[in-house]
Design an enzyme around this catalytic site. Structure first.
Site, short mmCIF file in Angstrom:
data_model
loop_
_atom_site.label_atom_id
_atom_site.label_comp_id
_atom_site.label_asym_id
_atom_site.label_seq_id
_atom_site.Cartn_x
_atom_site.Cartn_y
_atom_site.Cartn_z
N LYS A 183 -20.53 62.84 62.22
CA LYS A 183 -19.99 64.18 61.93
C LYS A 183 -20.48 65.10 63.06
O LYS A 183 -21.61 65.54 63.08
CB LYS A 183 -20.51 64.66 60.57
CG LYS A 183 -19.61 65.67 59.87
CD LYS A 183 -19.45 67.00 60.57
CE LYS A 183 -20.61 67.95 60.30
NZ LYS A 183 -20.45 69.23 61.07
N GLY A 236 -30.20 69.76 65.01
CA GLY A 236 -29.64 71.05 64.61
C GLY A 236 -30.77 72.02 64.27
O GLY A 236 -31.89 71.87 64.75
N GLY A 241 -32.06 71.18 58.79
CA GLY A 241 -32.91 69.99 58.86
C GLY A 241 -33.66 69.75 57.56
O GLY A 241 -33.78 68.62 57.09
N GLU A 258 -34.24 66.41 64.98
CA GLU A 258 -34.55 67.14 66.22
C GLU A 258 -34.13 68.57 65.96
O GLU A 258 -32.95 68.88 65.96
CB GLU A 258 -33.77 66.57 67.41
CG GLU A 258 -34.11 65.14 67.75
CD GLU A 258 -35.54 64.95 68.18
OE1 GLU A 258 -36.21 65.93 68.57
OE2 GLU A 258 -36.02 63.80 68.11
N CYS A 292 -32.42 73.73 72.71
CA CYS A 292 -33.64 73.74 71.90
C CYS A 292 -34.86 73.65 72.81
O CYS A 292 -35.96 74.00 72.39
CB CYS A 292 -33.64 72.68 70.82
SG CYS A 292 -33.04 71.11 71.32
N GLU A 391 -36.91 81.30 66.84
CA GLU A 391 -35.97 80.75 67.81
C GLU A 391 -34.73 81.66 67.87
O GLU A 391 -34.11 81.93 66.85
CB GLU A 391 -35.55 79.33 67.41
CG GLU A 391 -34.66 78.69 68.45
CD GLU A 391 -34.28 77.25 68.13
OE1 GLU A 391 -33.87 77.00 66.98
OE2 GLU A 391 -34.39 76.40 69.02
C1 UN1 Z 1 -31.30 70.33 73.61
O1 UN1 Z 1 -31.63 71.41 74.07
O2 UN1 Z 1 -30.82 70.29 72.47
O3 UN1 Z 1 -34.21 68.70 78.36
C2 UN1 Z 1 -31.43 69.05 74.34
C3 UN1 Z 1 -33.12 69.22 78.29
C4 UN1 Z 1 -31.89 68.38 78.07
C5 UN1 Z 1 -31.71 68.08 76.61
C6 UN1 Z 1 -31.82 69.29 75.75
N1 UN1 Z 1 -32.02 67.16 78.81
O4 UN1 Z 1 -33.00 70.42 78.38
#
Ligand code: UN1
Length: 500
Positions: A183, A236, A241, A258, A292, A391
């Protein structure tokens, strides 16, 4: 069931991919995906229901026995083929990432490259996927472990890396012999449709990958709650989560999470300031801060604070904000109005609780009116304010003055998340100290908080997840179960713990 069947993906009207066929929902409900820079509608997607997910699970269950029996090196060849197709189509796919997600074109291509890299890496696991062998405590007995797939696994992915993150999950799930119900984020379904096309072309057997487009509340929730889905891999937000983890817990289902980050870049008094400046610009404002791993806190040593801040402001004010498909642009729009309003709400609290240094406004007029564009924004703040704790997922950086390494680390760690972290210093002892002290899944020395490479584990501590890692060597752990095997070739009953 009343579902129409299509032979190919139509850009204008796209169905789910179930059992190797493109099918529409019986529900006859639709949603659209749009270009965040222009507002242009890119495609219309069938909106998945719980029934669609159950149909996808049926297909995945049916395909599992044969896929599990397919030798892992053969499974891996399909991933390599997919990597080759993606390499040929990199420009087109990179442009689609920019058009559907809004990151600048260089980063759109990077998103695709990250997927190619991961497929190449994880295909090698088809000839490794190591277990252990170990001596037995008894004579004429052999002990080992082998890895087995989990069965049907569920993957739920975000919009900010619409090619790379799906491939991290998919590549690892497939090479290890699982079948998948997927999904993708409702904001970037077209990228997932293209990934699906690539795997179809690469020869993935029908039913091994099944994609249901739609929203978390119905399609996503069913993927997580259905007991026939044996594990969940979710990237997400932290609130979702928690819902995912709680729902899956009812069936004691393994879940890989994550989630968010509030990643600090520390700049010490002995840092190479040119390097630290490039790092924070890319870390904080790359992908308009929608990673993230984005740098959202700059912990700046007081000895370099004024000089660095001056240079930072000049550089940030020179960033060009605009249509991400224009190669001269540094920062694109944010994903949609809802995200934009949320970021502007953080900026409003920043204006009350901290000092606005630059930016702070939504850009309007001309082409800016077609998307949600936000000025790259910097606040000078004390540690503990809302903007420095939560965040934001947008182009907003909080700068906090620190007096010492100890204070920098204490502030860096006093946060609910622990994904990425960075320190700029020329002192090798302090660099290694930071590796030891920073509470985060990833620490960079003299590099920004973004830019993880696919052959190393990715993930974080605290509310960033539940302790697991994905990508790298950890990817195999996520999608396999360990079977412990004892082979007794003594031809008599031997009793562990009792004989001898
Ligand atoms: C994310 O921000 O969800 O290290 C992943 C990084 C990328 C992956 C980020 N290779 O910023």
């Amino acid at each position: 069931m009343g579902v129409a069947i299509r032979e190919t993906v139509e850009l204008q009207t796209c169905g789910h991919y179930i059992g190797g066929q493109w099918v529409y929902s019986a529900s006859d409900q639709w949603f659209q995906t749009a270009n965040p820079a222009t507002g242009e509608t890119l495609a219309q997607f069938s909106r998945g229901t719980e029934d669609d997910v159950r149909r996808a699970i049926d297909a995945a269950e049916a395909a599992f026995p044969a896929w599990k029996r397919t030798p892992a090196p053969k499974r891996a060849l399909i991933l390599l083929k997919a990597a080759m197709i993606m390499t040929e189509r990199k420009d087109e796919l990179g442009a689609l990432v920019s058009a559907e997600m809004g990151k600048v074109i260089a980063e759109g291509r990077g998103d695709v490259q990250e997927a190619i890299d991961f497929l190449e890496y994880i295909a090698g696991e088809g000839r490794r996927m190591y277990g252990e062998t170990t001596p037995s405590e008894l004579p004429d007995k052999f002990c080992m472990t082998v890895r087995q797939p989990l069965g049907v696994v569920g993957c739920i992915t975000p919009w900010n890396f619409p090619i790379a993150i799906p491939i991290w999950k998919l590549g690892a799930a497939l090479v290890t012999g699982n079948t998948v119900v997927f999904k993708p984020a409702e904001q970037t379904p077209l990228c997932m449709a293209k990934i699906t096309e690539v795997f179809e072309e690469a020869g993935l057997p029908a039913g091994v990958l099944n994609v249901v487009y739609g929203f978390g509340e119905d399609a996503g929730a069913e993927v997580v709650a259905n007991p026939r889905v044996k594990a969940i891999s979710f990237t997400g937000g932290v609130e979702t989560g928690r819902i995912v983890y709680t729902s899956a817990a009812k069936h004691l289902k393994p879940v890989e999470l994550e989630l968010g980050g509030k990643n600090p870049q520390i700049v010490m008094d002995d840092a190479n300031l040119d390097l630290a400046l490039d790092g924070v610009l890319f870390g904080a404002f790359g992908t308009a801060g929608q990673r993230c791993t984005a740098t959202s806190r700059l912990l700046l040593h007081e000895a370099v604070y004024d000089a660095f801040m001056d240079r930072l402001v000049t550089a940030v004010e020179a960033l060009r904000v605009g249509n991400p498909l224009d190669p001269g642009v540094d920062v694109g729009p944010v994903i949609n109005d809802e995200a934009g309003e949320r970021i502007m709400d953080f900026i409003a609290s920043g204006k009350r609780e901290a000092t606005l240094i630059t930016g702070g406004e939504r850009l309007t007029g001309g082409d800016y009116d077609q998307g949600f564009y936000i000025q790259p924004t910097i606040f000078a703040t004390e540690h503990g304010t809302r903007i420095s704790q939560q965040e934001i997922f947008g182009p907003v950086l909080s700068v906090i003055k620190v007096r010492s390494y100890e204070e920098a680390v204490a502030i860096a760690n006093d946060i609910e998340y622990g994904l990425s972290s960075s320190i700029y210093t020329k002192d090798v002892n302090r660099a290694f100290q930071a590796v030891q002290d920073l509470e985060a899944g990833i620490t960079y020395i003299n590099a920004p908080t973004i830019g993880a490479e696919v052959h190393l584990p990715f993930g974080g501590t605290k509310n960033t997840g539940n302790g697991g890692r994905e990508a790298g060597s950890a990817a195999i752990d996520e999608f396999t179960e360990i079977k412990t095997v004892f082979v007794d070739y003594s031809n008599r009953l031997q009793k562990a713990q009792i004989d001898g």
